[in-house]
Design an enzyme around this catalytic site. Structure first.
Site, short mmCIF file in Angstrom:
data_model
loop_
_atom_site.label_atom_id
_atom_site.label_comp_id
_atom_site.label_asym_id
_atom_site.label_seq_id
_atom_site.Cartn_x
_atom_site.Cartn_y
_atom_site.Cartn_z
N THR A 1 -8.86 6.21 -1.94
CA THR A 1 -10.04 5.70 -2.06
C THR A 1 -11.23 6.94 -1.91
O THR A 1 -12.11 6.87 -2.55
CB THR A 1 -10.64 4.52 -1.38
OG1 THR A 1 -10.17 4.66 0.08
CG2 THR A 1 -9.82 3.36 -1.95
N HIS B 1 0.84 -1.29 0.03
CA HIS B 1 -0.01 -0.01 0.16
C HIS B 1 0.89 1.27 0.06
O HIS B 1 0.37 2.32 0.19
CB HIS B 1 -0.96 0.06 1.11
CG HIS B 1 -2.10 -0.73 1.02
ND1 HIS B 1 -3.27 -0.35 0.31
CD2 HIS B 1 -2.47 -2.12 1.58
CE1 HIS B 1 -4.08 -1.27 0.50
NE2 HIS B 1 -3.81 -2.33 1.24
N LYS C 1 -14.69 8.14 -3.82
CA LYS C 1 -15.99 8.50 -3.07
C LYS C 1 -16.51 9.85 -3.36
O LYS C 1 -17.86 10.16 -3.66
CB LYS C 1 -15.74 8.37 -1.60
CG LYS C 1 -15.44 6.95 -1.03
CD LYS C 1 -14.78 7.06 0.23
CE LYS C 1 -14.25 5.48 0.41
NZ LYS C 1 -13.28 5.53 1.47
N LYS D 1 0.41 14.22 1.29
CA LYS D 1 -0.95 14.51 1.02
C LYS D 1 -1.13 15.89 0.81
O LYS D 1 -2.17 16.48 0.19
CB LYS D 1 -1.83 13.85 1.80
CG LYS D 1 -1.90 12.08 1.99
CD LYS D 1 -2.86 11.71 2.86
CE LYS D 1 -2.64 10.15 3.11
NZ LYS D 1 -3.15 9.64 1.85
N LYS E 1 -8.67 13.63 4.88
CA LYS E 1 -7.88 12.27 4.60
C LYS E 1 -7.03 12.21 5.64
O LYS E 1 -6.94 13.10 6.45
CB LYS E 1 -7.36 12.01 3.08
CG LYS E 1 -6.58 13.52 2.82
CD LYS E 1 -6.02 13.34 1.63
CE LYS E 1 -7.02 13.34 0.67
NZ LYS E 1 -6.87 12.25 -0.54
N ARG E 2 -6.28 10.92 5.83
CA ARG E 2 -5.08 11.16 7.08
C ARG E 2 -4.45 12.37 6.73
O ARG E 2 -3.74 12.79 5.38
CB ARG E 2 -4.11 10.01 6.86
CG ARG E 2 -4.77 8.93 7.75
CD ARG E 2 -3.62 7.80 7.72
NE ARG E 2 -3.15 7.49 6.41
CZ ARG E 2 -1.67 7.53 6.05
NH1 ARG E 2 -1.08 7.78 6.96
NH2 ARG E 2 -1.40 7.26 4.75
#
Length: 820
Positions: free
Chosen positions: A655, A359, A659, A553, A547-548
């Site tokens: 993911t 991952h 969504k 990110k 998100k985290r």
């Protein structure tokens, strides 16, 4: 489909009976929490019938089973999801209305199960949902964390971690299965005993042990009566209290085993910035893996007359990232030491049973354990890994004679460390990435040597999401609209949603679609007002990044751009500017200082911007506390813009991006992870792409990065934003508060590479992308068309498709059919 009829009157009787017998109350006296438990147990009755029938079918058909092993399962709330998949949701809603109750209020009484944190855990949850819906037999295997990772509170703009007491009122859906308890051993030493035939037996002695107790949660398939099992292991001491030790005054020793058991299942991902945290994390991993492997072997033997030799024909272990990789050595241990197999037999079974999902692209996230810790804690398992490594190194040397560099790069044990990803690749029969770009980067960069040596093991399985939770349950207005236009086949076959494309140019459809979006924005605006005390305009652009929180990110890029926009509005109050609400939601790991400082920065900017009357509400910034599955459903439904802005080449898949797409949000993003495939499906004109490509990022990294000081010196706007980090503009009482962020971007004080995640390098391209977003949003029909096409193009991104690919290409499972 095999839908069961719903008996409304019986359900009502069941709820009333539960309220009476559990709480000695009638409906008028019962609290919402008590009614939730009563409704959950009435629902569980229906689930149990299907669960029993599924187990009967498994006994009869003896299908192959996948054990999906994961440190995390981010399940969200169970009641609504179970009712959706039983196809009872509307019936229960009506039944409860007749009893004077609101199903939405009752669902809100359920805490999110604190068994996961980020995308890894949510993917595992989606996969279990899809396995049941497609009719394949699966056990999810994990830990029953008593407090999860943590509940996030925001105090004075800072993240505060408090225990998530999700089990405070019990979990009505779980079944405690003490009959399947297993003993898990830690520490001690390995003794060699020789039997009368001269065969050596390795026996662990002087160990500490805990009892692993499985708690089973049902995973209900949609409309097909198939119920799989999420098995989460709780820990109990072997002897809870040593009275003899207590009587001698050895009080600590008296409760030692109890403390060990308690610690193992307390918290998801304990802070491992220190050795005690590392040790606890390794104990957790081995605890649930050992228990799961032991039980899987027992189950197989019960069904196959005690013969273990064909185990791999009926069981496969999917290792969800490196955390469960110790399963390789544990299966070997069970086969060698408990089943008495020879090495070659045990190795043949193990290598046909274990498969590994990677991952992450970043090598620092591939788990490595210090030998000292690993061998002390798991002495027999370490011996087995040593032998696996010895044989694997010989294999490398045979393939690449004299190439010591290959051994250095590929050995499982090297430089004082046990490398878990190397163990998984060397010992498993499949290695998969989770998006096409990610898999290619693994093959050509991070895992290049392994790919060259064993290319047949590598494959890609692009992630997916379950449309049942994230559209059918999370966005009922849109779900009903989709069903009205194309029927309900999309619920179990998301590729059907492409039939919406013919409505993309239909003005009536566009108006309906955007009206649904507006109603969802009103719903979220109400939530924000209640939880944040901030009034946001549902007519503004809802621009969302949830998100985290991690540097790659790039939540930092987002908030720096908000600071830039604020400066622009202040300098040019007359300039045309479409009102925007920037919404953030994220947890930062407890020990991740810079991520936590970024949360503080977001909240400090929000304090200034939201309280500046002079900008007339053109800009709002909101940080949603304790981001989790239940509030995520509302957030996805309300978003206009989806921020997927990771540094290209760093995000394995994502993911959340899927969504948002499913719910009709437009992606602003880099060509990273699954964004690449999403853009292929929807067309680049229906997303806003910016920034460096993954090849450009990798090229910079291989050549020592770039010099951000050049941008700082030549771009006045960027310099001004960065100076605001250190001149007290957003922290008047402590001008140095954000110095660490400033230093990380410009690297004024250390030898580390500056701006590791290319935030300043991509800043201008990102700002221009936002201008394109604004221009596109002003064209109402054009925007509505893009939004509809996003929803209509997401058929590929169902976890049902992903799971079918795992089944066809890796697991080779058999379908079952369950009739009640």
């Amino acid at each position: 489909m095999n839908k069961r009829p719903f008996d409304k009157e019986m359900f009502k009787r069941s709820v009333l009976y539960n309220v009476k017998t559990l709480y000695r109350r009638n409906m008028e006296e019962a609290t919402q929490q008590q009614i939730f438990h009563a409704v959950a147990l009435a629902t569980k009755d229906a689930v149990i019938d299907a669960w029993l029938a599924t187990q009967e079918e498994i006994k009869k058909k003896d299908p192959k089973i996948v054990y999906y092993m994961s440190m995390e399962f981010l399940m969200g709330r169970a009641l609504g999801n179970n009712l959706i998949n039983l196809t009872f949701y509307d019936g229960v809603k009506e039944a409860l209305e007749e009893l004077g109750c609101d199903l939405n209020l009752i669902e809100d009484q359920e805490p999110d199960a604190a068994l996961g944190n980020g995308g890894l855990g949510r993917l595992a949850a989606c996969f279990l949902d899809s396995l049941s819906t497609l009719g394949y037999v699966a056990y999810g295997c994990g830990i029953r964390y008593h407090y999860g990772m943590f509940k996030q509170k925001i105090e004075d703009g800072y993240q505060i971690e408090v225990p998530d007491e999700w089990l405070q009122n019990g979990n009505p859906f779980e079944l405690r299965r003490t009959e399947y308890a297993k003993i898990v051993k830690f520490g001690g030493y390995v003794d060699v005993e020789v039997d009368e035939k001269g065969r050596q037996h390795f026996v662990q002695k002087g160990y500490q042990s805990v009892r692993a107790i499985p708690c089973d949660l049902p995973i209900v398939g949609y409309g097909n009566n198939v119920v799989n099992t999420l098995r989460i292991w709780d820990a109990e001491p072997m002897n809870s209290f040593h009275l003899a030790s207590f009587d001698k005054g050895e009080y600590q020793k008296a409760v030692e085993e109890e403390n060990l058991a308690k610690l193992i299942v307390e918290v998801l991902y304990p802070n491992d910035n220190h050795m005690a945290g590392k040790e606890l994390r390794l104990k957790q991993q081995y605890f649930f893996i050992s228990a799961s492997v032991q039980r899987a072997v027992d189950k197989y033997k019960e069904d196959h007359n005690g013969d273990i030799h064909k185990f791999y024909e009926k069981a496969t272990f999917q290792l969800n990232d490196t955390h469960p990789t110790v399963a390789v050595a544990e299966l070997m241990r069970v086969l060698l030491d408990e089943e008495g197999l020879e090495w070659d037999e045990a190795w043949d079974i193990t290598t046909k049973t274990c498969a590994y999902t990677n991952h992450t692209i970043m090598s620092e996230a591939l788990e490595k354990w210090p030998i000292e810790l690993f061998s002390r804690l798991l002495p027999r398992v370490y011996q087995i890994i040593e032998e696996i490594n010895r044989r694997f190194v010989l294999e490398i040397q045979r393939k690449y004679p004299g190439d010591y560099e290959k051994v250095r790069k590929m050995a499982i044990i090297y430089d004082g460390q046990v490398k878990m990803a190397h163990l998984a690749i060397a010992s498993g029969y499949s290695v998969n990435g989770v998006a096409r770009l990610h898999t290619e980067i693994l093959k050509n960069q991070e895992l290049k040597d392994f790919y060259q040596m064993m290319p047949e093991k590598f494959n890609n399985k692009t992630n997916g999401i379950t449309q049942r939770r994230f559209l059918l349950h999370g966005n009922p207005l849109l779900a009903n609209w989709v069903t009205d236009h194309i029927g309900d086949d999309w619920i179990t076959d998301l590729s059907q949603i492409s039939r919406l494309k013919i409505y993309a140019d239909d003005e009536k459809a566009q108006q309906e679609f955007m009206n649904i979006k507006y109603q969802n924005k009103v719903r979220l605006a109400k939530y924000i007002l209640e939880h944040n005390g901030v009034e946001v305009d549902p007519r503004s652009i809802f621009d969302v990044q949830v998100k985290r929180l991690h540097e790659y990110k790039r939540q930092l890029l987002n908030i720096l751009h908000v600071m830039y926009l604020y400066n622009q509005i202040k300098d040019h109050p007359e300039m045309p500017f479409y009102p925007r609400t920037f919404i953030f939601g994220a947890k930062a790991a407890a020990g991740y200082h810079r991520a936590k400082l970024t949360i503080k920065l977001i909240n400090s900017v929000a304090d200034v911007v939201n309280n500046d009357a002079s900008i007339n509400g053109k800009l709002k910034v909101v940080f949603i506390e304790d981001y989790r599955v239940s509030n995520a459903e509302w957030i996805f439904a309300a978003a206009d813009v989806s921020e997927q802005i990771s540094t290209a080449s760093k995000e394995a898949s994502g993911t959340g991006n899927m969504k948002f797409m499913l719910n009709g949000a437009i992606t602003i993003g880099t060509m990273d992870g699954a964004n690449v495939e999403m853009v292929e499906e929807m067309g680049e004109e229906n997303a806003v792409i910016f920034g460096l490509s993954s090849d450009e990022v990798i090229n910079y990294e291989q050549n020592g990065g770039y010099n951000p000081m050049e941008i700082f010196n030549s771009d006045q706007d960027i310099r001004r934003v960065l100076m605001q980090l250190i001149n007290g503009y957003y922290a008047p009482n402590d001008p140095e508060r954000f110095r660490d962020i400033y230093d990380s971007l410009l690297n004024t004080k250390s030898s580390d590479r500056a701006d590791t995640y290319f935030i300043l390098k991509d800043f201008r391209a990102y700002a221009q992308a936002h201008q394109r977003i604004e221009a596109a949003y002003r064209d109402e029909k054009g925007w509505a068309k893009k939004a509809i096409l996003n929803t209509a193009s997401c058929g590929k991104f169902s976890s049902d498709r992903t799971i079918q690919e795992y089944v066809d290409e890796i697991w080779h499972l058999d379908k079952i059919s369950v009739t009640l």
